[in-house]
Scaffold this motif. Structure first.
Motif, PDB file in Angstrom:
ATOM      1  N   SER A 179      44.105  38.195  35.740  1.00 60.72           N
ATOM      2  CA  SER A 179      43.682  39.566  36.034  1.00 60.72           C
ATOM      3  C   SER A 179      43.870  39.924  37.501  1.00 60.72           C
ATOM      4  O   SER A 179      44.236  41.055  37.813  1.00 60.72           O
ATOM      5  CB  SER A 179      42.247  39.826  35.562  1.00 60.72           C
ATOM      6  N   THR A 225      47.497  40.729  37.898  1.00 55.06           N
ATOM      7  CA  THR A 225      47.792  42.054  37.363  1.00 55.06           C
ATOM      8  C   THR A 225      47.403  43.127  38.372  1.00 55.06           C
ATOM      9  O   THR A 225      48.180  44.045  38.661  1.00 55.06           O
ATOM     10  CB  THR A 225      47.012  42.280  36.054  1.00 55.06           C
ATOM     11  N   ALA A 226      46.188  42.983  38.922  1.00 50.76           N
ATOM     12  CA  ALA A 226      45.693  43.987  39.868  1.00 50.76           C
ATOM     13  C   ALA A 226      46.592  44.058  41.097  1.00 50.76           C
ATOM     14  O   ALA A 226      46.936  45.144  41.574  1.00 50.76           O
ATOM     15  CB  ALA A 226      44.264  43.653  40.274  1.00 50.76           C
ATOM     16  N   LYS A 254      33.002  34.667  44.786  1.00 50.08           N
ATOM     17  CA  LYS A 254      33.020  35.041  43.367  1.00 50.08           C
ATOM     18  C   LYS A 254      31.603  35.287  42.886  1.00 50.08           C
ATOM     19  O   LYS A 254      30.716  34.549  43.296  1.00 50.08           O
ATOM     20  CB  LYS A 254      33.618  33.898  42.540  1.00 50.08           C
ATOM     21  N   PRO A 255      31.307  36.206  42.034  1.00 43.56           N
ATOM     22  CA  PRO A 255      32.242  37.194  41.519  1.00 43.56           C
ATOM     23  C   PRO A 255      32.414  38.327  42.526  1.00 43.56           C
ATOM     24  O   PRO A 255      31.492  38.654  43.245  1.00 43.56           O
ATOM     25  CB  PRO A 255      31.532  37.687  40.256  1.00 43.56           C
ATOM     26  N   PHE A 256      33.614  38.885  42.551  1.00 44.02           N
ATOM     27  CA  PHE A 256      33.903  39.931  43.539  1.00 44.02           C
ATOM     28  C   PHE A 256      34.439  41.156  42.816  1.00 44.02           C
ATOM     29  O   PHE A 256      34.850  41.077  41.651  1.00 44.02           O
ATOM     30  CB  PHE A 256      34.949  39.421  44.538  1.00 44.02           C
ATOM     31  N   ALA A 257      34.405  42.286  43.526  1.00 40.10           N
ATOM     32  CA  ALA A 257      34.998  43.494  42.949  1.00 40.10           C
ATOM     33  C   ALA A 257      36.481  43.455  43.272  1.00 40.10           C
ATOM     34  O   ALA A 257      36.868  43.142  44.394  1.00 40.10           O
ATOM     35  CB  ALA A 257      34.353  44.725  43.560  1.00 40.10           C
ATOM     36  N   LEU A 258      37.304  43.745  42.293  1.00 38.92           N
ATOM     37  CA  LEU A 258      38.749  43.719  42.520  1.00 38.92           C
ATOM     38  C   LEU A 258      39.145  44.643  43.657  1.00 38.92           C
ATOM     39  O   LEU A 258      40.009  44.325  44.461  1.00 38.92           O
ATOM     40  CB  LEU A 258      39.486  44.140  41.247  1.00 38.92           C
ATOM     41  N   GLU A 259      38.460  45.801  43.728  1.00 38.40           N
ATOM     42  CA  GLU A 259      38.746  46.781  44.792  1.00 38.40           C
ATOM     43  C   GLU A 259      38.604  46.135  46.158  1.00 38.40           C
ATOM     44  O   GLU A 259      39.401  46.367  47.060  1.00 38.40           O
ATOM     45  CB  GLU A 259      37.764  47.959  44.699  1.00 38.40           C
ATOM     46  N   LEU A 297      41.447  43.774  46.837  1.00 40.72           N
ATOM     47  CA  LEU A 297      42.667  44.517  47.175  1.00 40.72           C
ATOM     48  C   LEU A 297      42.590  45.052  48.603  1.00 40.72           C
ATOM     49  O   LEU A 297      43.559  44.955  49.359  1.00 40.72           O
ATOM     50  CB  LEU A 297      42.875  45.668  46.177  1.00 40.72           C
TER      51      LEU A 297
END
Lengths: 225, 484
Positions: A15, A18-19, A101-106, A109
């Protein structure tokens, strides 16, 4: 802009990759420390996203060997360990950033993007070339105040050229930084991407921004030849 | 707050004060009795001397007036008598002695010149015959005096015809002013010394107590500095008095135990957080990608999410079981269990996986091996051991199961090729969340299985041990009653 992602969790790797790809990065993947080190040493990455707990060589050892070999590639450590000690050890080993972890994908990025910008010595999120403005946070491009819609890969190409504005950027460098190992190096993918980007940036009456240096590469600059 | 020091102080000070007062009184009484005894002896000797010069003529008694003995009994100088109440006057009167002689009918026969016209009060010697006992009396001058009495039979007068003389009483007295002055000096000195001692004690005792109890203060201040984050501190044992040294040593042992258990818990919490974070991160990133780029949503997303949820569920379930067994809350029901049947059952569950990895499972052939165990716990342990054996043994290897059952218990062994397991890993096998480095990333094993199996084994009175020999790892489940 090319990123190496070393993460042992298959699902997370998939994932995050993908991001990153959807955001216009060229991404190479591995779930193994030894392979990660080999990839990092044999390719020119702009950012390495490195998990600490890895089978084989662990993330900190990979980082240590990389720094020992004189590599200054920006490294974002990714881990589930959250004690201050762990963070300090990571940063002292030579990491540029740290994400738990866990992190926000934003957030991942945004941090990867910041590290990319820093890789080219730019601290300003806004890049200006003549009447062209690139907002690297919103990933928006304007020419003469008019917004230009670009696909992620096109944006990545433009941003890469803009980060190195005034410099000649070779086709090989573009291939390395913009395209990952999934792209056939023998294809003329760079040429076609460049022509698409030129078309998108072109405005009637405005001078071209991308110039071709035959046999050398491309330059992004505002002044007329 | 009642402190030990204050309690000791409030016990010691009154006790020592009372002892001091009692000692003072004792000393005073002893001195008084000594002075009075010697005064009485002196009076007695005077009485004997007077008796020796007393002459009877039948009815009366006369004293040889020329005798030197009478010098003590002369009347005081009138010039001095005027100064009776002056200091110098006291001496003369103090030196003056008095006597008076009575017949058996208590009729005064004669008396000393010092008495002038007054009389001494009569008192015969005590009946018990202790004639030396003197008594306090009042002299004719009104001053206190000391007197003794004596009964004697005077000699007949010289030249008088031999007559039968009868016994008479003599009372000799002196002024007891000097005795009283001495006694009151003694009393004042004693009281003064006692007061000074008491005062000194109120100053010295608290200081001594403070000094003596200083190690306790040190201990207390060290103890107050200890928190959950500073359990590595230890109390200083050197320099501690004998009474506190064992306490300090025990406290240090307690601290060491606390520290290691805190460390274990901290490690466990950190491991737990780590174990839970990765699946949560996976779940979160899958969801975020699916929301942000719906077109990029891979078909297996939902299955993946479900797998992660089951994995989390498994971790939580195993943790709860582990906690329960550690708290002794597991319900253990021992019953006759046919080991082979249980082994068959466990093998059946892993057959498919073993076949894919080309792993051969060798199991015992002789039947009717019976053990007294909890069947639910045994199944869980067996499933765990076989899961590990099949998943961690290198491809194409052999998993061997042996079991022996005797009257004193049973022994069950599962062994497989160790692969890359190192000797130093064997001790970590039962640690919670420990997994061999190669398998850390797989989702099938939580790293809790073996610690859970060990806890289950212990709950039903068995032991679970691991040994690495000839590059084969053997896990042995055995009843505690059977010889190792």
């Amino acid at each position: 802009v090319r990123v190496l992602l070393v993460e042992d969790s298959v699902r997370l790797r998939r994932s995050v990759a993908t991001a990153l790809r959807r955001s216009g990065y060229a991404v190479d993947l591995t779930g193994d420390g030894d392979e990660g080190l080999w990839l990092a040493e044999s390719n020119e990455y702009d950012v390495i996203v490195l998990d600490i707990m890895l089978p084989g060589l662990d993330g900190l050892s990979v980082l240590r060997r990389l720094r020992g070999a004189g590599r200054t590639t920006h490294v974002l450590l990714l881990t589930a360990k959250d004690t201050v000690d762990d963070r300090v050890r990571g940063l002292q080993t030579g990491a540029d950033d740290y994400l738990i972890k866990p992190f926000a994908l934003e957030e991942l990025l945004a941090r990867v993007q910041t590290l990319c910008r820093r890789a080219y010595g730019a601290k300003q999120p806004r890049l200006v070339i003549g009447d062209l403005e690139i907002d690297t946070i919103a990933r928006e491009v304007c020419r003469s105040g008019e917004q230009i819609r670009l696909k992620p890969r096109e944006y990545a190409l433009l941003e890469y050229l803009a980060l190195r504005q005034g410099e000649i950027v070779s086709r090989r460098e573009i291939e390395t930084h913009i395209y990952d190992e999934r792209v056939d190096p023998m294809s003329n993918v760079v040429d076609s991407a460049m022509s698409v980007l030129r078309k998108r940036l072109a405005r009637p009456g405005a001078p071209p921004l991308i110039h071709t240096r035959h046999g050398a590469g491309y330059v992004l600059k505002a002044d007329r030849e | 707050m009642t402190t030990m020091r204050r309690r000791l102080l409030w016990t010691m000070l009154p006790a020592m004060g009372a002892l001091l007062i009692a000692a003072g009184i004792g000393i005073y009484v002893a001195i008084r009795s000594a002075i009075e005894t010697s005064t009485d002896a002196m009076l007695k000797s005077k009485a004997i001397a007077v008796a020796a010069i007393a002459r009877s003529d039948g009815d009366g008694v006369a004293i040889e007036t020329t005798s030197r003995i009478l010098r003590d009994f002369e009347a005081p100088d009138p010039a001095d008598a005027d100064h009776e109440h002056h200091d110098e006057g006291d001496h003369d009167e103090g030196d003056t002695a008095y006597f008076e002689i009575w017949n058996q009918q208590h009729v005064s026969l004669t008396r000393s010149a010092s008495l002038v016209s007054a009389h001494l009060s009569f008192r015969s010697a005590t009946d018990d015959g202790d004639e030396a006992d003197g008594w306090n009396t009042r002299l004719p001058s009104g001053r206190p005096g000391r007197a003794v009495s004596l009964q004697f039979t005077p000699l007949p007068m010289k030249g008088a015809p031999a007559i039968r003389t009868s016994a008479v009483w003599i009372v000799v007295a002196i002024d007891r002013h000097e005795i009283d002055v001495t006694l009151s000096t003694v009393a004042w000195v004693l009281a003064g010394a006692g007061g000074v001692l008491l005062l000194a004690m109120t100053l010295v005792v608290p200081t001594a107590l403070r000094r003596g109890l200083a190690p306790l203060d040190t201990l207390a201040s060290q103890a107050s500095d200890i928190t959950a984050t500073s359990l590595s501190t230890r109390f200083a044992v050197t320099g501690m008095p004998g009474e506190l040294a064992p306490i300090t040593a025990r406290l240090n042992e307690l601290l060491a135990r606390l520290e290691s258990s805190f460390e274990r818990e901290r490690q466990f919490s950190s491991d737990l957080a780590h174990e839970l974070r990765t699946p949560i991160a996976e779940l979160r990133s899958i969801a975020e990608v699916a929301i942000k780029w719906p077109d990029a949503r891979p078909p297996e997303t939902d299955r993946e999410s479900l797998a992660i949820a089951s994995q989390l569920d498994g971790i939580v379930g195993r943790l709860l079981a582990l906690l329960r067994s550690e708290r002794g809350q597991l319900l253990v029901e021992r019953q006759h269990v046919y080991l082979e049947a249980e082994i068959d059952r466990a093998c059946h569950a892993v057959t498919a996986r073993a076949e894919t990895r080309r792993i051969r499972i060798e199991r015992p052939v002789d039947h009717l091996q019976v053990a007294q165990v909890d069947v639910v716990l045994l199944r869980s342990i067996l499933a765990n051991l076989l899961d590990n054996a099949v998943d961690y043994s290198p491809e194409g290897g052999t998993v061997q199961i042996e079991c022996v059952s005797k009257s004193d218990g049973f022994r069950l062994r599962v062994s497989n090729d160790a692969g890359d397991l190192r000797a130093e890993d064997v001790s970590k096998l039962f640690d919670r969340f420990w997994r061999g480095s190669a398998s850390r990333s797989d989702h099938e094993h939580s790293g809790l299985g073996l610690s859970l199996a060990k806890a289950f084994a212990e709950a039903m009175g068995c032991r679970l041990t691991a040994t690495l020999e000839n590059s084969r790892i053997t896990l042995e489940l055995a009843s505690n009653t059977i010889d190792p």
